[in-house]
Design a protein around this motif. Structure first.
Motif, PDB file in Angstrom:
ATOM      1  N   THR A 140       0.917  -1.130  -0.059  1.00 43.08           N
ATOM      2  CA  THR A 140       0.079  -0.043   0.005  1.00 43.08           C
ATOM      3  C   THR A 140       0.962   1.340   0.111  1.00 43.08           C
ATOM      4  O   THR A 140       2.039   1.192   0.633  1.00 43.08           O
ATOM      5  CB  THR A 140      -0.891   0.082   1.298  1.00 43.08           C
ATOM      6  OG1 THR A 140      -1.642  -1.183   1.344  1.00 43.08           O
ATOM      7  CG2 THR A 140      -1.990   1.158   1.103  1.00 43.08           C
ATOM      8  N   ILE A 141       0.510   2.140  -0.609  1.00 42.96           N
ATOM      9  CA  ILE A 141       1.032   3.616  -0.891  1.00 42.96           C
ATOM     10  C   ILE A 141      -0.041   4.655  -0.396  1.00 42.96           C
ATOM     11  O   ILE A 141      -1.075   4.588  -1.021  1.00 42.96           O
ATOM     12  CB  ILE A 141       1.628   3.993  -2.204  1.00 42.96           C
ATOM     13  CG1 ILE A 141       2.760   2.982  -2.513  1.00 42.96           C
ATOM     14  CG2 ILE A 141       2.229   5.481  -1.966  1.00 42.96           C
ATOM     15  CD1 ILE A 141       3.282   3.141  -3.881  1.00 42.96           C
ATOM     16  N   LEU A 142       0.109   5.365   0.823  1.00 41.16           N
ATOM     17  CA  LEU A 142      -0.505   6.649   1.176  1.00 41.16           C
ATOM     18  C   LEU A 142       0.254   7.936   0.562  1.00 41.16           C
ATOM     19  O   LEU A 142       1.269   8.093   1.040  1.00 41.16           O
ATOM     20  CB  LEU A 142      -0.844   6.788   2.562  1.00 41.16           C
ATOM     21  CG  LEU A 142      -1.464   5.305   3.294  1.00 41.16           C
ATOM     22  CD1 LEU A 142      -1.738   5.685   4.804  1.00 41.16           C
ATOM     23  CD2 LEU A 142      -2.748   5.312   2.726  1.00 41.16           C
ATOM     24  N   ILE A 143      -0.951   8.671   0.178  1.00 42.40           N
ATOM     25  CA  ILE A 143      -0.504   9.897  -0.470  1.00 42.40           C
ATOM     26  C   ILE A 143      -1.335  11.165   0.221  1.00 42.40           C
ATOM     27  O   ILE A 143      -2.451  11.012   0.628  1.00 42.40           O
ATOM     28  CB  ILE A 143      -0.792   9.968  -1.877  1.00 42.40           C
ATOM     29  CG1 ILE A 143       0.039   9.194  -2.600  1.00 42.40           C
ATOM     30  CG2 ILE A 143      -0.276  11.446  -2.425  1.00 42.40           C
ATOM     31  CD1 ILE A 143       1.706   8.974  -2.587  1.00 42.40           C
ATOM     32  N   THR A 144      -0.533  12.113   1.008  1.00 40.86           N
ATOM     33  CA  THR A 144      -1.145  13.318   1.534  1.00 40.86           C
ATOM     34  C   THR A 144      -1.651  14.420   0.652  1.00 40.86           C
ATOM     35  O   THR A 144      -2.608  14.973   0.833  1.00 40.86           O
ATOM     36  CB  THR A 144      -0.213  13.760   2.545  1.00 40.86           C
ATOM     37  OG1 THR A 144       1.063  14.225   2.122  1.00 40.86           O
ATOM     38  CG2 THR A 144       0.163  12.602   3.588  1.00 40.86           C
ATOM     39  N   HIS A 145      -0.660  14.767  -0.454  1.00 38.82           N
ATOM     40  CA  HIS A 145      -1.173  15.800  -1.382  1.00 38.82           C
ATOM     41  C   HIS A 145       0.056  15.607  -2.525  1.00 38.82           C
ATOM     42  O   HIS A 145       0.592  14.638  -2.561  1.00 38.82           O
ATOM     43  CB  HIS A 145      -0.870  17.139  -0.754  1.00 38.82           C
ATOM     44  CG  HIS A 145       0.594  17.411  -0.185  1.00 38.82           C
ATOM     45  ND1 HIS A 145       1.329  16.597   0.553  1.00 38.82           N
ATOM     46  CD2 HIS A 145       1.635  18.298  -0.818  1.00 38.82           C
ATOM     47  CE1 HIS A 145       2.569  17.138   0.955  1.00 38.82           C
ATOM     48  NE2 HIS A 145       2.530  18.232  -0.051  1.00 38.82           N
ATOM     49  N   HIS A 146      -0.354  16.455  -3.425  1.00 35.06           N
ATOM     50  CA  HIS A 146       0.300  16.323  -4.847  1.00 35.06           C
ATOM     51  C   HIS A 146       1.661  16.678  -5.229  1.00 35.06           C
ATOM     52  O   HIS A 146       2.165  16.559  -6.293  1.00 35.06           O
ATOM     53  CB  HIS A 146      -0.557  17.068  -5.846  1.00 35.06           C
ATOM     54  CG  HIS A 146      -0.829  18.369  -5.734  1.00 35.06           C
ATOM     55  ND1 HIS A 146       0.256  19.165  -6.404  1.00 35.06           N
ATOM     56  CD2 HIS A 146      -1.325  19.247  -5.180  1.00 35.06           C
ATOM     57  CE1 HIS A 146      -0.133  20.360  -6.403  1.00 35.06           C
ATOM     58  NE2 HIS A 146      -1.211  20.645  -5.330  1.00 35.06           N
ATOM     59  N   HIS A 147       2.079  17.196  -4.119  1.00 36.13           N
ATOM     60  CA  HIS A 147       3.424  17.703  -4.429  1.00 36.13           C
ATOM     61  C   HIS A 147       4.510  16.657  -4.907  1.00 36.13           C
ATOM     62  O   HIS A 147       4.593  15.545  -4.317  1.00 36.13           O
ATOM     63  CB  HIS A 147       4.160  18.632  -3.647  1.00 36.13           C
ATOM     64  CG  HIS A 147       3.473  19.996  -3.316  1.00 36.13           C
ATOM     65  ND1 HIS A 147       3.409  20.789  -1.967  1.00 36.13           N
ATOM     66  CD2 HIS A 147       2.909  20.863  -4.221  1.00 36.13           C
ATOM     67  CE1 HIS A 147       3.248  21.926  -2.264  1.00 36.13           C
ATOM     68  NE2 HIS A 147       2.575  21.788  -3.653  1.00 36.13           N
ATOM     69  N   GLY A 148       5.647  16.856  -5.950  1.00 41.85           N
ATOM     70  CA  GLY A 148       6.112  15.786  -6.466  1.00 41.85           C
ATOM     71  C   GLY A 148       7.169  15.172  -5.229  1.00 41.85           C
ATOM     72  O   GLY A 148       7.702  13.906  -5.510  1.00 41.85           O
ATOM     73  N   ASP A 149       7.681  15.984  -4.523  1.00 42.34           N
ATOM     74  CA  ASP A 149       8.566  15.505  -3.316  1.00 42.34           C
ATOM     75  C   ASP A 149       7.802  14.396  -2.417  1.00 42.34           C
ATOM     76  O   ASP A 149       8.274  13.955  -1.530  1.00 42.34           O
ATOM     77  CB  ASP A 149       9.105  16.520  -2.491  1.00 42.34           C
ATOM     78  CG  ASP A 149       8.314  17.337  -1.612  1.00 42.34           C
ATOM     79  OD1 ASP A 149       7.019  17.594  -2.219  1.00 42.34           O
ATOM     80  OD2 ASP A 149       8.709  17.805  -0.742  1.00 42.34           O
TER      81      ASP A 149
END
Length: 255
Positions: free
Chosen positions: A50-59
């Motif tokens: 699983t991968i969780l993402i908080t927001h769209h910034h490339g870093d």
């Protein structure tokens, strides 16, 4: 038991790896690049589920494509079409189960408009808050308004004080230097700054923090105190938290 391991990435990012001791499947939060994640997974014989993402910034998203291609990981993040590779989008109030723990999704706009944080109640309580709440600081307002970020910070500040705070960057020393300028009467800051300086001298992370600790040292969570309002020039009957926050955030941008 769940463990959380920091994976240093780029210049000052942390990718957080979540692991249960009964499984070789793991989760990572905000993989800004793939290489350090792959290196750890291969060394430890782990599989990225699983991968969780908080927001769209490339870093925070740069490693998604390579990791998904290599491991077939399920990618969860905010509903933003610029984030390529999402399998599931989430928003305020949604719940997801990751590594056996139930996480609540909290919308935390301000740094970006799509920003979400992930909170798991329990022992220990866990918060993955990306670039919203840092130790002794908060994220820059690239897209949101001050009122949005203040509301997001206040929401996180109401979580249980023993909640472990896993932020996206190692910014603590710089934030503490600003905190001492913004909150000069705060007796807790010199001790915490000394602790963090020692940790960094040994190349150890200053994170996680806790909500309780942040309530004591983070000027953006101490907006009503006399010390902070004097520094911001917003003391007096017409002073309010939003004016104080706005002044502090603009001051920090130039600090």
């Amino acid at each position: 038991m769940m463990s959380v391991t920091p994976i240093p990435a780029l210049s000052d990012n942390y990718i957080w790896l979540l692991r249960q001791d009964t499984s070789q499947n793991v989760c990572v939060v905000d993989p800004g690049e793939a290489a350090p994640v792959i290196e750890l997974l291969e060394r430890e014989g782990l599989t990225l589920a699983t991968i969780l993402i908080t927001h769209h910034h490339g870093d925070h998203t740069g490693g998604i494509e390579e990791l998904k291609k290599r491991y077939g990981a399920h990618v969860i993040g905010p509903n933003n079409p610029t984030i390529e590779g999402l399998d599931q989008t989430v928003d305020q109030g949604d719940e997801i189960r990751v590594m056996g723990r139930l996480f609540e999704v909290i919308a935390t706009p301000g740094h970006t408009l799509d920003h979400v944080s992930y909170f798991a109640a329990g022992i220990p309580a866990l918060l993955f808050c990306g670039d919203t709440l840092f130790s002794a600081g908060c994220g820059r307002l690239f897209e949101g308004e001050p009122a949005q970020m203040l509301d997001s910070l206040n929401t996180l500040a109401r979580l249980p004080e023993d909640t472990l705070v896993f932020a996206g960057h190692e910014y603590t020393q710089a934030n503490l230097a600003f905190a001492q300028a913004a909150d000069p009467d705060n007796a807790a800051l010199p001790h915490v700054r000394n602790e963090c300086d020692k940790a960094r001298a040994m190349d150890r992370p200053t994170l996680p923090s806790t909500i309780g600790r942040e309530l004591k040292i983070n000027p953006y969570l101490r907006l009503a105190t006399d010390s902070v309002r004097r520094s911001a020039g917003t003391q007096g009957p017409n002073g309010d938290d939003l004016a104080t926050f706005t002044t502090l955030r603009e001051w920090k941008n130039r600090f």
